[in-house]
Design a protein around this motif. Sequence first.
Motif, PDB file in Angstrom:
ATOM      1  N   GLN A 454       0.828  -1.119   0.097  1.00 29.06           N
ATOM      2  CA  GLN A 454      -0.077  -0.302   0.051  1.00 29.06           C
ATOM      3  C   GLN A 454       0.560   1.216  -0.437  1.00 29.06           C
ATOM      4  O   GLN A 454       0.688   2.266   1.112  1.00 29.06           O
ATOM      5  CB  GLN A 454      -0.555   0.037   1.024  1.00 29.06           C
ATOM      6  CG  GLN A 454      -1.614  -1.072   1.250  1.00 29.06           C
ATOM      7  CD  GLN A 454      -2.820  -1.255  -0.025  1.00 29.06           C
ATOM      8  OE1 GLN A 454      -3.428  -0.533  -0.612  1.00 29.06           O
ATOM      9  NE2 GLN A 454      -2.687  -2.750  -0.446  1.00 29.06           N
ATOM     10  N   GLY A 455       1.760   1.086  -0.513  1.00 32.40           N
ATOM     11  CA  GLY A 455       3.164   2.510  -0.757  1.00 32.40           C
ATOM     12  C   GLY A 455       4.365   2.209  -1.887  1.00 32.40           C
ATOM     13  O   GLY A 455       4.352   1.081  -1.952  1.00 32.40           O
ATOM     14  N   GLN A 456       4.859   3.211  -1.521  1.00 33.08           N
ATOM     15  CA  GLN A 456       6.442   3.093  -2.054  1.00 33.08           C
ATOM     16  C   GLN A 456       7.124   2.750  -1.503  1.00 33.08           C
ATOM     17  O   GLN A 456       7.158   3.568   0.235  1.00 33.08           O
ATOM     18  CB  GLN A 456       6.926   4.269  -2.662  1.00 33.08           C
ATOM     19  CG  GLN A 456       7.814   3.755  -3.572  1.00 33.08           C
ATOM     20  CD  GLN A 456       8.566   5.689  -3.988  1.00 33.08           C
ATOM     21  OE1 GLN A 456       7.716   6.890  -3.794  1.00 33.08           O
ATOM     22  NE2 GLN A 456       9.334   5.763  -5.487  1.00 33.08           N
ATOM     23  N   VAL A 457       8.310   1.668  -1.784  1.00 34.92           N
ATOM     24  CA  VAL A 457       9.692   0.876  -0.473  1.00 34.92           C
ATOM     25  C   VAL A 457      10.412   2.169  -0.450  1.00 34.92           C
ATOM     26  O   VAL A 457      10.227   3.076  -1.112  1.00 34.92           O
ATOM     27  CB  VAL A 457      10.283  -0.457  -1.124  1.00 34.92           C
ATOM     28  CG1 VAL A 457      11.260  -0.505   0.129  1.00 34.92           C
ATOM     29  CG2 VAL A 457       8.989  -0.973  -1.794  1.00 34.92           C
ATOM     30  N   GLU A 464       7.286   9.863   9.994  1.00 34.11           N
ATOM     31  CA  GLU A 464       6.536   9.887  11.511  1.00 34.11           C
ATOM     32  C   GLU A 464       5.270   8.997   9.915  1.00 34.11           C
ATOM     33  O   GLU A 464       4.872   9.536   8.878  1.00 34.11           O
ATOM     34  CB  GLU A 464       5.328  11.244  11.113  1.00 34.11           C
ATOM     35  CG  GLU A 464       3.782  10.502  12.333  1.00 34.11           C
ATOM     36  CD  GLU A 464       3.833  11.996  12.821  1.00 34.11           C
ATOM     37  OE1 GLU A 464       4.749  12.923  12.165  1.00 34.11           O
ATOM     38  OE2 GLU A 464       2.780  11.814  13.463  1.00 34.11           O
ATOM     39  N   GLY A 465       4.392   7.579  10.480  1.00 30.88           N
ATOM     40  CA  GLY A 465       3.624   6.727   9.318  1.00 30.88           C
ATOM     41  C   GLY A 465       3.977   6.135   8.350  1.00 30.88           C
ATOM     42  O   GLY A 465       2.881   5.614   8.132  1.00 30.88           O
ATOM     43  N   ASP A 466       5.121   5.546   8.534  1.00 35.53           N
ATOM     44  CA  ASP A 466       5.835   4.422   7.319  1.00 35.53           C
ATOM     45  C   ASP A 466       5.992   3.616   7.776  1.00 35.53           C
ATOM     46  O   ASP A 466       5.520   3.616   8.917  1.00 35.53           O
ATOM     47  CB  ASP A 466       7.302   4.866   7.279  1.00 35.53           C
ATOM     48  CG  ASP A 466       7.663   6.087   6.521  1.00 35.53           C
ATOM     49  OD1 ASP A 466       9.063   6.787   6.035  1.00 35.53           O
ATOM     50  OD2 ASP A 466       6.786   6.729   5.707  1.00 35.53           O
ATOM     51  N   MET A 467       4.751   2.777   7.085  1.00 42.27           N
ATOM     52  CA  MET A 467       5.179   1.028   7.617  1.00 42.27           C
ATOM     53  C   MET A 467       6.895   0.301   7.785  1.00 42.27           C
ATOM     54  O   MET A 467       7.113   0.503   6.443  1.00 42.27           O
ATOM     55  CB  MET A 467       4.000   0.151   6.655  1.00 42.27           C
ATOM     56  CG  MET A 467       2.149   1.443   7.333  1.00 42.27           C
ATOM     57  SD  MET A 467       0.951   0.240   6.351  1.00 42.27           S
ATOM     58  CE  MET A 467       1.499   0.919   4.955  1.00 42.27           C
ATOM     59  N   TRP A 506      15.699  -3.000  16.490  1.00 38.20           N
ATOM     60  CA  TRP A 506      15.720  -3.930  15.926  1.00 38.20           C
ATOM     61  C   TRP A 506      14.669  -3.630  14.467  1.00 38.20           C
ATOM     62  O   TRP A 506      13.728  -2.903  13.542  1.00 38.20           O
ATOM     63  CB  TRP A 506      14.228  -4.789  16.460  1.00 38.20           C
ATOM     64  CG  TRP A 506      13.852  -6.492  15.284  1.00 38.20           C
ATOM     65  CD1 TRP A 506      14.864  -6.361  14.582  1.00 38.20           C
ATOM     66  CD2 TRP A 506      12.358  -6.672  15.594  1.00 38.20           C
ATOM     67  NE1 TRP A 506      14.128  -8.142  14.011  1.00 38.20           N
ATOM     68  CE2 TRP A 506      13.080  -7.834  14.399  1.00 38.20           C
ATOM     69  CE3 TRP A 506      12.004  -5.956  16.145  1.00 38.20           C
ATOM     70  CZ2 TRP A 506      11.638  -8.649  14.592  1.00 38.20           C
ATOM     71  CZ3 TRP A 506      10.832  -6.775  15.131  1.00 38.20           C
ATOM     72  CH2 TRP A 506      10.485  -7.954  14.554  1.00 38.20           C
ATOM     73  N   PRO A 507      16.277  -3.060  13.772  1.00 35.95           N
ATOM     74  CA  PRO A 507      15.613  -2.527  12.003  1.00 35.95           C
ATOM     75  C   PRO A 507      14.665  -3.484  11.618  1.00 35.95           C
ATOM     76  O   PRO A 507      15.229  -4.685  11.592  1.00 35.95           O
ATOM     77  CB  PRO A 507      17.331  -2.723  11.928  1.00 35.95           C
ATOM     78  CG  PRO A 507      18.503  -2.533  12.747  1.00 35.95           C
ATOM     79  CD  PRO A 507      17.552  -3.868  13.770  1.00 35.95           C
ATOM     80  N   PRO A 508      14.412  -3.018  10.425  1.00 31.88           N
ATOM     81  CA  PRO A 508      13.489  -3.157   9.342  1.00 31.88           C
ATOM     82  C   PRO A 508      14.364  -4.257   8.216  1.00 31.88           C
ATOM     83  O   PRO A 508      14.826  -3.506   8.303  1.00 31.88           O
ATOM     84  CB  PRO A 508      12.170  -2.288   9.873  1.00 31.88           C
ATOM     85  CG  PRO A 508      13.076  -0.992   9.310  1.00 31.88           C
ATOM     86  CD  PRO A 508      14.128  -1.608  10.784  1.00 31.88           C
ATOM     87  N   ASP A 509      13.980  -4.342   7.231  1.00 39.53           N
ATOM     88  CA  ASP A 509      14.109  -5.544   5.590  1.00 39.53           C
ATOM     89  C   ASP A 509      13.833  -3.998   5.326  1.00 39.53           C
ATOM     90  O   ASP A 509      14.995  -3.891   4.442  1.00 39.53           O
ATOM     91  CB  ASP A 509      13.772  -6.210   6.087  1.00 39.53           C
ATOM     92  CG  ASP A 509      14.415  -7.981   6.469  1.00 39.53           C
ATOM     93  OD1 ASP A 509      13.829  -8.105   7.394  1.00 39.53           O
ATOM     94  OD2 ASP A 509      14.950  -7.858   7.868  1.00 39.53           O
ATOM     95  N   PHE A 510      12.964  -3.454   5.256  1.00 34.90           N
ATOM     96  CA  PHE A 510      11.978  -2.471   4.428  1.00 34.90           C
ATOM     97  C   PHE A 510      10.978  -1.669   5.224  1.00 34.90           C
ATOM     98  O   PHE A 510      10.312  -2.105   5.731  1.00 34.90           O
ATOM     99  CB  PHE A 510      11.684  -2.695   2.605  1.00 34.90           C
ATOM    100  CG  PHE A 510      10.320  -3.737   2.699  1.00 34.90           C
ATOM    101  CD1 PHE A 510      10.871  -5.302   3.223  1.00 34.90           C
ATOM    102  CD2 PHE A 510       9.896  -3.217   2.354  1.00 34.90           C
ATOM    103  CE1 PHE A 510       9.507  -6.265   2.812  1.00 34.90           C
ATOM    104  CE2 PHE A 510       8.715  -3.530   2.460  1.00 34.90           C
ATOM    105  CZ  PHE A 510       7.927  -5.203   2.785  1.00 34.90           C
ATOM    106  N   ALA A 511      10.403  -0.539   4.731  1.00 36.20           N
ATOM    107  CA  ALA A 511       9.823   0.552   4.846  1.00 36.20           C
ATOM    108  C   ALA A 511       8.675   0.277   3.537  1.00 36.20           C
ATOM    109  O   ALA A 511       9.475   0.850   2.521  1.00 36.20           O
ATOM    110  CB  ALA A 511       9.995   1.707   5.948  1.00 36.20           C
ATOM    111  N   ASP A 526      10.386  11.875   0.557  1.00 39.96           N
ATOM    112  CA  ASP A 526      10.889  11.570   1.963  1.00 39.96           C
ATOM    113  C   ASP A 526      12.434  12.523   2.114  1.00 39.96           C
ATOM    114  O   ASP A 526      13.585  11.883   2.964  1.00 39.96           O
ATOM    115  CB  ASP A 526      11.921  10.845   1.696  1.00 39.96           C
ATOM    116  CG  ASP A 526      12.533   9.679  -0.317  1.00 39.96           C
ATOM    117  OD1 ASP A 526      12.900  11.047  -0.556  1.00 39.96           O
ATOM    118  OD2 ASP A 526      13.408   9.113   0.137  1.00 39.96           O
ATOM    119  N   SER A 527      12.018  13.824   1.344  1.00 39.54           N
ATOM    120  CA  SER A 527      13.280  14.384   1.762  1.00 39.54           C
ATOM    121  C   SER A 527      13.441  15.517   3.146  1.00 39.54           C
ATOM    122  O   SER A 527      12.596  14.758   4.098  1.00 39.54           O
ATOM    123  CB  SER A 527      12.867  16.211   0.963  1.00 39.54           C
ATOM    124  OG  SER A 527      13.645  17.234   1.629  1.00 39.54           O
TER     125      SER A 527
END
Length: 707
Positions: A454-457, A464-467, A506-511, A526-527
């Motif tokens: 549901q968005g761009q990697v 704020e708000g990134d998954m 615990w760093p994620p693999d991607f967002a 993402d500026s």
Amino acid sequence: MLNLPILSPAGKEATVQAYNVAVTDTLKSFPTMNFSFIGDGANEAAEKMIMPRVIITDPTTGQQYRIASSNPVPTARFRVYAITTIHIAHDLHDYYIENTVTGSQSLKACCDLLTGGTKFKYSIDDNISDHDFGSDSLGNAHGDDILSSIASAFDIEYWFDNCTIHFAKEIGKKDSFVFIDRVNTSKIQVNEDYTTITTAIKGTGKQIEVQNNGGNGNLDSVEGFAKSMINADFGVNKQQMCQDFANRSDKVKARGVDVNRLYDTIKNAGVSPEWFFAYELQEQNSNMGWLNHWSYPHGDPYNDAVVVCNWIKSIAYSDTLNPAWSAAEGSISPDPNLQSKWEQDYGKGTIGRLYLQATAAAVWELAGRSGNASIGKPLAGCVSTIKGWGGHTVQASSGGGSGQIAAFARQYAGVPYVWGGNSPSGWDCSGFVAYIYNHFGIPMHQPTTYEEYQGQVVGPPYQEGDMLFWGARGRTYHVALALDSNTLEMAANPERGTVIQAISAWPPDFAVRNSAMAAKVGSGDDSSDDSSSDTDTSSDTTTQYTCQGEYDSPMAADDKWGKIWADPFSSDTITDQDTLMAALKKQVHDYPDVQYTTDWITFKDAFSHGIKNEIAVGNYGYLRDRYGIDVNVRIQSYTRYRDRDTTQTDTVTFGNKIFGIDEWNNRENQANAALHKAPKKPETVTPPVTFDDIQTINVKKESEENG
């Protein structure tokens, strides 16, 4: 003549035969004694002893005076000395008192500060209420300046008995004298000074501090925590923290404290409740509390908390850093290099600046050395405690976010983990993220494999708000919500529930960045270097106060004296309107400064009245001038000559007659009556004859004729 005992700094004693010995005493001032003597054989020893720090004693009262100046004038055979001395109490100026107090203080505490380590004692002769200095401090000044500040703050007066200072609401006695013009005094003079009159004033109470979350708290390391501001935000679960603190704080349990009210009190005082509570739990023992520095209650617990917060701020904002290298439990050797480094690392207003000066264990902890192996590490303890409440490092979101999404999400820290759940009664990781998105009108549903598309990697820095996802795309097994570039919130597992923690833990693999969510946050890309978010808008903020107002005296009316403005009044302790208005009324000076002076002729009983004329500074009595008007006045100052054979005249100065509006109405009516009696046409006024008008030539001729 009067023999005055004289004592040199070396302890040598003599007497000086003095004349015109005059003692002058003035309200709220140091008494003085002036005298003259002739440097003849009788005064040879005394003449040689005239030097700095000499003490002269008034034999009629036993009061001591220290020499202030000497003025010898040569004559045909001797030198005639004019000596000025000042009361021994002025030795208060010899002491520079570095210690300070702030917040709400008793008069006793302030007097202890004033006299501690000096030769002076004090006596409090009335019941005098405490005074709240607010954020101001008393101290770091010469003793005589501190004495004046105490008198002003508590609105009290004082007098001296050598090195004992007596304090009272008001010194002096009532009905102590009667002076009647041309009866027991030669003349009564009056002076009305109109230049000091004011009739209107504006004032403000305590300023409302604009809470900007106190900057960003750092829990990544002990050093980072110590660099955080004392009012930093650590993003804890408030409910969890308050409940835990209520269960563990000895002071809370002993005094029946409402922790939520305490939280608000501390926050309004400008200190982080998260850090305050953690510090308290580290420092308390069975007898202590409120940061270990306030063993016993001084008032209600919330007022005590304000006092402690004011103490915290006074230490944290100190101009210089003075580490507590030693304590009762042990010590380490001072390290100038470390002190210099800490001065740079832990600036004004930081937790470290407070801790390093207040707790030796923190000094040992940051120095990596121990003055006592059994003493723990309070800074690390604070970090651990705050993290246990869901606390984490809080920094500004890198995408220019509004903070509303993060603020909404934070309230759900602590919600239990329920597999497949999607409501605040319980949810799993994807259910939590879906709930937040749906709340803001962005359609979202479980599972993670749906949400990850549901968005761009995007990569870090996250906003704020990134998954945030774990696992390869298409096969993800976990999701969290970014609160800012360094912090996430997630439904972790059944054991931990919904938690907030650092992304780095615990760093994620991607967002994935959802465009609709990014638009709500305030940035669609993402500026992270948009400087507009750093713009200082403080100048656009109107300062707010707990109360403010204007007081106009009756004399401020247009048909009276009009508005004559006094300097604005402000207080950082007054918080209600009635108290403010009472203070403003007290500040206005809507009457002249009136001063009466009379020659001091007799001290006998005032005829049949049976009133002895007891002359002392502060005493009240009555004057009756030649017009038969009784005036109730107070002695402001007097000069009395001790030697009986002096030709000088004693004087008394009275004051404090305050004219009300009736006085001026009466004068105005009298003026109108006089105007009606005045002749319609001005008469020619003959000026008085002056010396220059005398025809001295005629006198000369007359003398010549007689000769």
